[in-house]
Every structure is written in structure tokens, then in C-alpha cells.
Enzyme design. Structure first.
Site, PDB file in Angstrom:
ATOM      1  CG  HIS A   1      25.035  54.899  54.515  1.00  0.00           C
ATOM      2  ND1 HIS A   1      26.135  55.362  55.189  1.00  0.00           N
ATOM      3  CD2 HIS A   1      24.182  55.942  54.444  1.00  0.00           C
ATOM      4  CE1 HIS A   1      25.956  56.625  55.512  1.00  0.00           C
ATOM      5  NE2 HIS A   1      24.773  57.013  55.065  1.00  0.00           N
TER       6      HIS A   1
ATOM      7  CG  ASP B   1      23.487  49.971  57.737  1.00  0.00           C
ATOM      8  OD1 ASP B   1      22.633  50.332  58.565  1.00  0.00           O
ATOM      9  OD2 ASP B   1      24.008  50.743  56.920  1.00  0.00           O
TER      10      ASP B   1
ATOM     11  CD  GLN C   1      17.411  54.827  56.117  1.00  0.00           C
ATOM     12  OE1 GLN C   1      16.200  55.001  56.264  1.00  0.00           O
ATOM     13  NE2 GLN C   1      18.270  55.822  56.200  1.00  0.00           N
TER      14      GLN C   1
ATOM     15  CE  LYS D   1      20.402  57.213  59.358  1.00  0.00           C
ATOM     16  NZ  LYS D   1      20.241  58.332  58.438  1.00  0.00           N
TER      17      LYS D   1
ATOM     18  CB  CYS E   1      26.014  58.519  52.491  1.00  0.00           C
ATOM     19  SG  CYS E   1      26.219  60.171  53.123  1.00  0.00           S
TER      20      CYS E   1
HETATM   21  N1  PMP Z   1      23.401  53.137  57.065  1.00  0.00           N
HETATM   22  C1  PMP Z   1      22.313  53.594  56.463  1.00  0.00           C
HETATM   23  C2  PMP Z   1      21.500  52.656  55.620  1.00  0.00           C
HETATM   24  C3  PMP Z   1      21.944  54.922  56.603  1.00  0.00           C
HETATM   25  O1  PMP Z   1      20.852  55.384  55.991  1.00  0.00           O
HETATM   26  C4  PMP Z   1      22.736  55.778  57.402  1.00  0.00           C
HETATM   27  C5  PMP Z   1      22.396  57.243  57.573  1.00  0.00           C
HETATM   28  N2  PMP Z   1      21.947  57.870  56.438  1.00  0.00           N
HETATM   29  C6  PMP Z   1      23.848  55.245  58.020  1.00  0.00           C
HETATM   30  C7  PMP Z   1      24.157  53.921  57.843  1.00  0.00           C
HETATM   31  C8  PMP Z   1      24.747  56.092  58.878  1.00  0.00           C
HETATM   32  O2  PMP Z   1      24.095  56.441  60.030  1.00  0.00           O
HETATM   33  P1  PMP Z   1      24.770  57.474  61.057  1.00  0.00           P
HETATM   34  O3  PMP Z   1      25.203  58.643  60.248  1.00  0.00           O
HETATM   35  O4  PMP Z   1      23.673  57.788  62.017  1.00  0.00           O
HETATM   36  O5  PMP Z   1      25.918  56.761  61.681  1.00  0.00           O
END
Ligand code: PMP
Length: 501
Positions: free
Chosen positions: A214, A291, A294, A317, A455
Site C-alpha cells: 500500500h 504492514d 489487512q 479495518k 492506493c
Molecule cells: N496498508 C494497507 C494494506 C491498507 O489496506 C491500508 C488501508 N487501505 C493502509 C495501509 C492504510 O491504512 P490507514 O489509511 O488506516 O492508515
């Protein structure tokens, strides 16, 4: 231009170095028009209607969908029309209906249809226990934490620190000092990049970032790399969405300082072998930032077993509120990290001559935190802990396999990311359909999916894509949800068939 399989080709899409050769050209969705057959589906009202609009909301809500403008009912999924592997049997062994009863939003309608929430990758819905915990904090328990001698400050502090404990338990660390509250995964990675990165990266150092990341586990590294004159090196993908382990081994070297790895890709669903990759990184003295945004809601995580140096997730999430998240860091690393933000709550003593800082985790938590968010996070993690997580994970795995089998029956559907052991993130293209228009058409059927780059532009670019549709599952999704999606896709495909040829 359209290829024999119905997908558009675009010569401008050169493969990036972390990509791989395509057997057939994949579409550039922006260039594809909305098929005429979809247009009528996308033409309805854009906004949801409350199930039972009251006086106040009725005044501002858009007009109800009249029978004349309502999208036609979809037909149930038919037998496969293309040669595909048969779907696996529907999942069992998990009381999904009991769980569903706890999530009020699952029982509302959108565009005149029961909501089918398949946008869990973007955010998860909240059980009433979480909504109540947040409401209770604001209604009866409002107070700041860690200061004040009064009863409500003590109570709020207790809830706050129990939230920290619940996060430590979720991640498998016995040390609550290793749990830093942040706004979410994005802020967690920025914290590590700005604090650890600024004091540990130098000219020519290398940060390996998987091509499945991401943007939030890439851009913060780019920012600090530019400042420290370090270098970002992508770990490439294999055609099924796995990380190329041979390439990873080749990339590791004496200059590697950091490896940024997803624990589950939000666009491909891939679950990389994080423990093995971390062990390899450690052989070179590199640290690993995982990270887990997910991952945490889909399967149990143990940072101790992974030996992760840093691990981040976002509350929203994992059935908790937005604006609260967690950074785990190994104690010795966090203790050596300079503060990244200054202010209240993070100091020991302040003077114009000298300021000293509080011990971790508070040293990295400047300012008033999201106290109601932590109350909600605590409730969400307690909710999850009360479920049989192994059964929940097994259920999701079966549902994912079922969904992949069912999607394969839709003519012209191409799934992006088929790595073994993937989570229920189902990113796909439908021949001849623009992803945004397709998501709009599904929305008219009450089905919430996401379309776009998710993203994760480098991950899509590795497949020669700029956009795709993503249906993402959570433990409260059902076989019926999958069937409704598949029926709607078949419906769209059937309507566009006469114009496609
Ligand atoms: N990493 C991953 C794999 C994500 O799916 C997301 C959110 N789509 C993020 C990071 C970012 O999370 P946040 O916007 O809650 O900081």
C-alpha cells in the site's frame, strides 16, 4: 483496441522493473467506455436512503427509487457458462448469522436493496458493542487520560490502558510498552520512517519495499530516503501475486537497512512468508516493518513468532473506529528512537535548558490521544477475542475459495492475484467494463465494492493496470453475498454481450 479475450490493450503500459511479462495485454480501464448495457444501471440515485427515513432526513434525502427507475432484479447465478473449476462447497462450522446480528449496518438497505458490504478492505463495519463503547465514553465517561486526580480521569485512563493491553494480546507481545497508539497504519509507518529512519539511514543505504505495498508502506520511506539520500529497491512480484523470493534474496545485502513488507496485500490478497523473510533480513542486520492493516482482522497474528521489528494496523479495518491504530515496536528499538513529535504527554520534565522525555510508549504519543477511539478499539478486540478465531479464519478461507470459484464462472472475468493462502481480497476486471462504471452498477444493486488503484499503484502496474474492481470479504460475509455479487456480474455481462461483439 480489444484483444481476443475481450480485454483492451494499451501499448503505453510498459512493464515496470518489478513487474513481469504479460501473456496477454490487460486493460487500461480509463480508456474503456461504459458499455451501453451498464448505463441504465449506473443512472439511478447516487446516495443511500435510510431504511426508514424520519422527518429530518426525509427532507434532505434524495427521492426514493421508483419502480420505473429501480434497477432490474438480478437473476440468481446460473451454471458456469465458461469452462472453470467447480466452486468449492459452501463454508460451514462458524455461526456467521450470530455474528451478523451484531452488525447493524448489515441489515440496512442501499438503493432499495439489502446492503451487501464487500468493501472491507477499505473499512470494516462496526459491531454494536463498539458503537456503544464509543457512545458511552462520550455520553458518560468523557475525560482526558493520564492526568487529573478525579474519578472520571482514572476510569478513562483504565479503559485506555486496557485498550493497549488488548492490542498487545492481539499482536502477541507480553510488553504493553511496545504498543504505541497512532492514528492508523499510515501514521505508524511515518512514525518509524521519521524517527527510526532519520537516525538509522544514511547515504547509499537501501530500503527494500515489496511491490505489493500500500502507498502507506512506501511513500513514507520515499520521503525519508530522499532526505537521507538512501535508496528504495522494489521486491518484485510473480504473476500470481506472490513476492519473488529469489529476487528478494538477491536484493538483500550489506546496504539493506529496512525491509517494508505487507502481511496481507490490500489489492492482491497475497500473504507473504513474513517470518521467513524477516529471518533473512535479520541475517543482514536489516529491520522489518510489517504492514498488518489487512492481516489482523483475517487471521491471528503473533509478532513474537514473526520476529517483526515493527508491526502496524488500523483500528477501522478490525471493526474499531477510524482515527485510532497501533504501532508495535520491539522495546529496544522504540527506546532508542528519538521523539518524532513534541508536546504534552510525552515528556518527563521540561525546562528551557533541558527537556527530558517520558518512557515508551508515551514518548512517542505526543498530545491527547483518541480516547473514544481506544474505547472502541478495546471493545472491538474484546469482541474478536470472544469469537473462535480459528473457526472464523477457516470460515473466511472457505468463503474466499468459494468466491474465487464462483467468480471464475463469470464470462470475461479476470482475477488479479491468485497466490495460495491469499485472504479474501478479490480484485478483478470484467472484459469490456470500466472498473468505476462497474462498481457504480453494482452499487445500484446494493453491492458495495471499491474500484480504482486501491492506493497500491505499483502493485497494479506490475500487472499492467491502473485500476480494477475489488470485492473484499470479512468474517460476516456469506455465501449469499458472494452469490449476489456473482449474479449481478453475470447480469451485467449478459446485458453487455450483444454489444460486445
Ligand atoms: N496498508 C494497507 C494494506 C491498507 O489496506 C491500508 C488501508 N487501505 C493502509 C495501509 C492504510 O491504512 P490507514 O489509511 O488506516 O492508515
Amino acid at each position: 483496441m480489444t484483444t481476443p479475450d475481450g480485454f483492451g490493450a494499451d501499448a503505453a503500459t510498459a512493464q515496470p522493473p518489478w513487474g513481469f511479462p504479460q501473456s496477454g495485454a490487460l486493460p487500461m480501464p480509463e480508456t474503456l467506455p461504459l458499455p451501453a448495457a451498464l448505463a441504465h444501471l449506473a443512472g439511478g440515485p447516487r446516495y443511500w436512503l435510510p431504511e426508514q427515513p424520519d422527518q429530518a432526513t426525509a427532507a434532505v434525502a434524495p427521492a426514493a427509487v421508483s419502480p420505473a427507475t429501480a434497477p432490474p432484479a438480478v437473476t440468481p447465478p446460473t451454471a458456469p457458462t465458461a469452462p472453470t473449476a467447480p466452486p468449492t462447497s459452501p463454508p460451514s462450522g462458524f455461526d456467521v448469522e450470530a455474528v451478523r446480528r451484531d452488525f447493524p449496518q448489515l441489515h440496512r438497505e442501499v438503493n432499495g436493496r439489502p446492503l451487501v458490504w464487500l468493501d472491507n478492505g477499505a473499512t470494516t463495519l462496526k459491531p454494536r458493542q463498539v458503537v456503544e463503547a464509543v457512545g458511552e465514553h462520550y455520553a458518560m465517561g468523557s475525560s482526558n487520560v493520564h492526568r487529573g486526580a478525579h474519578t472520571l480521569a482514572k476510569q478513562a485512563t483504565q479503559v485506555y490502558e486496557e485498550g493497549r493491553q488488548a492490542a498487545a494480546e492481539l499482536l502477541g507481545t507480553p510488553d504493553q510498552g511496545e504498543i504505541v497508539f497512532v492514528r492508523g497504519t499510515t501514521e505508524a509507518v511515518n512514525l518509524v520512517a521519521q524517527s527510526w529512519g532519520r537516525s538509522n539511514l544514511g547515504v547509499g543505504d537501501e530500503i527494500l519495499v515489496s511491490a505489493a505495498e500500500h502507498h502507506s508502506n512506501l511513500v513514507p520511506w520515499q520521503l525519508i530516503a530522499a532526505e537521507r539520500r538512501a535508496r528504495i529497491r522494489p521486491i518484485p512480484l510473480l504473476p500470481d501475486g506472490q513476492l519473488d523470493q529469489d529476487a528478494y534474496r538477491d536484493l538483500l545485502g550489506s546496504r539493506t537497512r529496512m525491509v517494508a513488507l505487507t502481511h496481507a496485500s490490500n489489492v492482491l490478497g497475497t500473504v507473504p512468508p513474513v517470518a521467513e523473510m524477516t529471518a533473512l533480513a535479520h541475517r543482514y542486520g536489516a529491520k522489518v516493518m510489517v504492514d498488518g492493516a489487512q492481516a489482523v482482522s483475517h487471521f491471528p497474528v503473533d509478532v513474537t513468532a514473526l520476529d517483526a521489528d515493527f508491526y502496524a494496523f488500523s483500528g477501522h479495518k478490525i471493526f474499531a473506529p477510524t482515527g485510532i491504530g497501533v504501532l508495535f515496536g520491539k522495546r529496544e528499538l522504540l527506546e532508542a528512537m528519538p521523539p518524532w513529535q513534541g508536546g504534552g504527554n510525552m515528556i518527563d520534565s521540561v525546562g528551557f535548558e533541558e527537556t527530558t522525555y517520558a518512557p515508551i510508549p508515551h514518548r512517542l504519543e505526543a498530545g491527547t490521544g483518541h480516547i473514544a477511539g481506544v474505547a472502541g478499539l478495546r471493545a472491538a478486540l474484546q469482541y474478536l477475542a470472544a469469537l473462535d478465531r480459528e473457526a472464523a479464519t477457516a470460515y473466511e478461507e472457505q468463503l474466499t475459495a468459494y468466491a474465487m470459484g464462483m467468480l471464475a464462472t463469470v464470462p470475461g472475468l479476470r482475477l488479479i492475484g491468485t497466490a495460495p493462502g491469499k485472504i479474501g481480497v478479490l480484485t478483478f476486471l470484467l472484459a469490456g467494463a470500466d472498473p468505476m462504471a462497474l462498481a457504480g452498477a453494482l452499487d445500484q444493486q446494493g453491492i458495495a465494492v471499491r474500484a480504482g488503484h486501491h492506493c497500491a499503484q505499483p502493485a497494479l502496474a506490475a500487472f499492467g493496470l491502473q485500476a480494477a474492481v475489488r470485492a473484499s470479504l470479512a468474517l460476516y460475509n456469506t455465501v449469499e453475498d458472494v452469490n449476489t455479487l456473482v449474479a449481478a456480474l453475470q447480469d451485467v455481462q449478459a446485458r453487455s454481450a450483444p454489444t460486445a461483439g
